[in-house]
Write a protein that holds these residues in place. Sequence first.
Motif, PDB file in Angstrom:
ATOM      1  N   LEU A 170     -40.288  10.263 -21.412  1.00 29.34           N
ATOM      2  CA  LEU A 170     -38.425   9.894 -20.179  1.00 29.34           C
ATOM      3  C   LEU A 170     -38.233   8.816 -21.061  1.00 29.34           C
ATOM      4  O   LEU A 170     -36.638   8.901 -21.446  1.00 29.34           O
ATOM      5  CB  LEU A 170     -38.676   9.774 -19.459  1.00 29.34           C
ATOM      6  N   GLY A 171     -38.535   7.717 -21.476  1.00 27.04           N
ATOM      7  CA  GLY A 171     -37.927   6.489 -21.723  1.00 27.04           C
ATOM      8  C   GLY A 171     -37.964   6.569 -23.594  1.00 27.04           C
ATOM      9  O   GLY A 171     -36.592   6.183 -23.958  1.00 27.04           O
ATOM     10  N   CYS A 172     -38.107   7.503 -23.994  1.00 27.33           N
ATOM     11  CA  CYS A 172     -38.247   7.492 -25.791  1.00 27.33           C
ATOM     12  C   CYS A 172     -36.881   8.864 -24.982  1.00 27.33           C
ATOM     13  O   CYS A 172     -36.692   8.908 -26.741  1.00 27.33           O
ATOM     14  CB  CYS A 172     -39.710   8.438 -26.470  1.00 27.33           C
ATOM     15  N   ILE A 173     -37.096   9.397 -24.647  1.00 21.85           N
ATOM     16  CA  ILE A 173     -35.810  10.577 -24.974  1.00 21.85           C
ATOM     17  C   ILE A 173     -34.814   9.781 -24.160  1.00 21.85           C
ATOM     18  O   ILE A 173     -32.793   9.612 -25.023  1.00 21.85           O
ATOM     19  CB  ILE A 173     -36.089  11.842 -23.354  1.00 21.85           C
ATOM     20  N   VAL A 176     -33.800   7.572 -27.567  1.00 22.35           N
ATOM     21  CA  VAL A 176     -33.468   8.833 -28.182  1.00 22.35           C
ATOM     22  C   VAL A 176     -31.595   8.809 -28.453  1.00 22.35           C
ATOM     23  O   VAL A 176     -31.212   8.398 -29.426  1.00 22.35           O
ATOM     24  CB  VAL A 176     -33.723  10.027 -28.736  1.00 22.35           C
ATOM     25  N   LYS A 177     -31.341   9.227 -27.275  1.00 23.00           N
ATOM     26  CA  LYS A 177     -30.145   9.343 -26.274  1.00 23.00           C
ATOM     27  C   LYS A 177     -29.103   8.722 -26.569  1.00 23.00           C
ATOM     28  O   LYS A 177     -27.901   8.581 -27.600  1.00 23.00           O
ATOM     29  CB  LYS A 177     -29.741  10.070 -24.791  1.00 23.00           C
ATOM     30  N   ARG A 178     -29.177   6.982 -26.026  1.00 20.59           N
ATOM     31  CA  ARG A 178     -28.679   5.799 -26.392  1.00 20.59           C
ATOM     32  C   ARG A 178     -28.670   5.729 -27.656  1.00 20.59           C
ATOM     33  O   ARG A 178     -27.168   4.697 -28.258  1.00 20.59           O
ATOM     34  CB  ARG A 178     -29.432   5.014 -26.016  1.00 20.59           C
ATOM     35  N   THR A 179     -29.384   5.694 -28.852  1.00 18.07           N
ATOM     36  CA  THR A 179     -29.536   5.537 -29.969  1.00 18.07           C
ATOM     37  C   THR A 179     -28.177   6.753 -30.565  1.00 18.07           C
ATOM     38  O   THR A 179     -27.381   6.096 -31.567  1.00 18.07           O
ATOM     39  CB  THR A 179     -30.812   5.711 -30.955  1.00 18.07           C
ATOM     40  N   ASP A 182     -25.007   5.260 -29.129  1.00 16.69           N
ATOM     41  CA  ASP A 182     -24.170   4.098 -29.764  1.00 16.69           C
ATOM     42  C   ASP A 182     -23.858   4.311 -30.922  1.00 16.69           C
ATOM     43  O   ASP A 182     -22.877   3.951 -31.964  1.00 16.69           O
ATOM     44  CB  ASP A 182     -25.591   2.879 -29.960  1.00 16.69           C
ATOM     45  N   ASN A 183     -24.559   5.633 -32.370  1.00 16.45           N
ATOM     46  CA  ASN A 183     -24.250   5.714 -33.625  1.00 16.45           C
ATOM     47  C   ASN A 183     -22.238   6.193 -33.417  1.00 16.45           C
ATOM     48  O   ASN A 183     -21.715   6.357 -34.200  1.00 16.45           O
ATOM     49  CB  ASN A 183     -24.929   6.589 -34.217  1.00 16.45           C
ATOM     50  N   ARG A 184     -22.319   7.120 -32.341  1.00 19.60           N
ATOM     51  CA  ARG A 184     -20.945   7.771 -32.432  1.00 19.60           C
ATOM     52  C   ARG A 184     -20.226   6.867 -31.967  1.00 19.60           C
ATOM     53  O   ARG A 184     -18.427   7.089 -32.237  1.00 19.60           O
ATOM     54  CB  ARG A 184     -21.019   9.367 -31.047  1.00 19.60           C
TER      55      ARG A 184
END
Length: 209
Positions: A170-173, A176-179, A182-184
Amino acid sequence: MSENESQLPGRNDDGAAVTSAASDRAKTGLAKIKEKFLPGVRITLLISLIFYIAMFVIGIIGVHNCPVNENIPLFLIATGGIGLFSKSVSFIREKLMPHFTIQFVESSLYTAETVFLIFGSYWVFKVYKPSFYEGSSRYCQKTVYMFAFIYLAVLYALLLAILLGFFCFLGCIFFVKRTESDNRDPEAQAHMQGGPQENKEHGATTEQN
């Protein structure tokens, strides 16, 4: 019009043939997977049966050899018997399925096993560490107690590892979503900042005209 109507049955036959071929390939793939993993499943089931038989026998042997808490041998007997019966039902499931409701039986067995697991954990860990010398008021046969203790310790370690793996997943997901978010954001901010600037420039051009 007649030519189109004559071509439609052929197209339908081709589609049915393609669908049938895809279904046959899927069934063949599933059969190969079952053939590949079935020996491992049977070996695991056999090991489980041997383990539960040993637990049941050790519990019977220690019925009067654990005065510190006589429920500990009972825990081994109940868990071993329930586990042995549940694995036996799983082994002969295909033969019993047409004549018996297996899901209800298995659910009942797993519920009973969970209840004994809770009580057994309390009985075993409450008296830690008992005496392994006969005549002591806290005596319990070493084989009986250590079998129950190691069984519970390994089981809880596996459960803890599964929970940690799940939370890491869950932390990895989330990371990834947070990254991705942030990129968008910089692109969105640049677009929003560019909009008012363009409006100002357009307004200034309109005033000059």
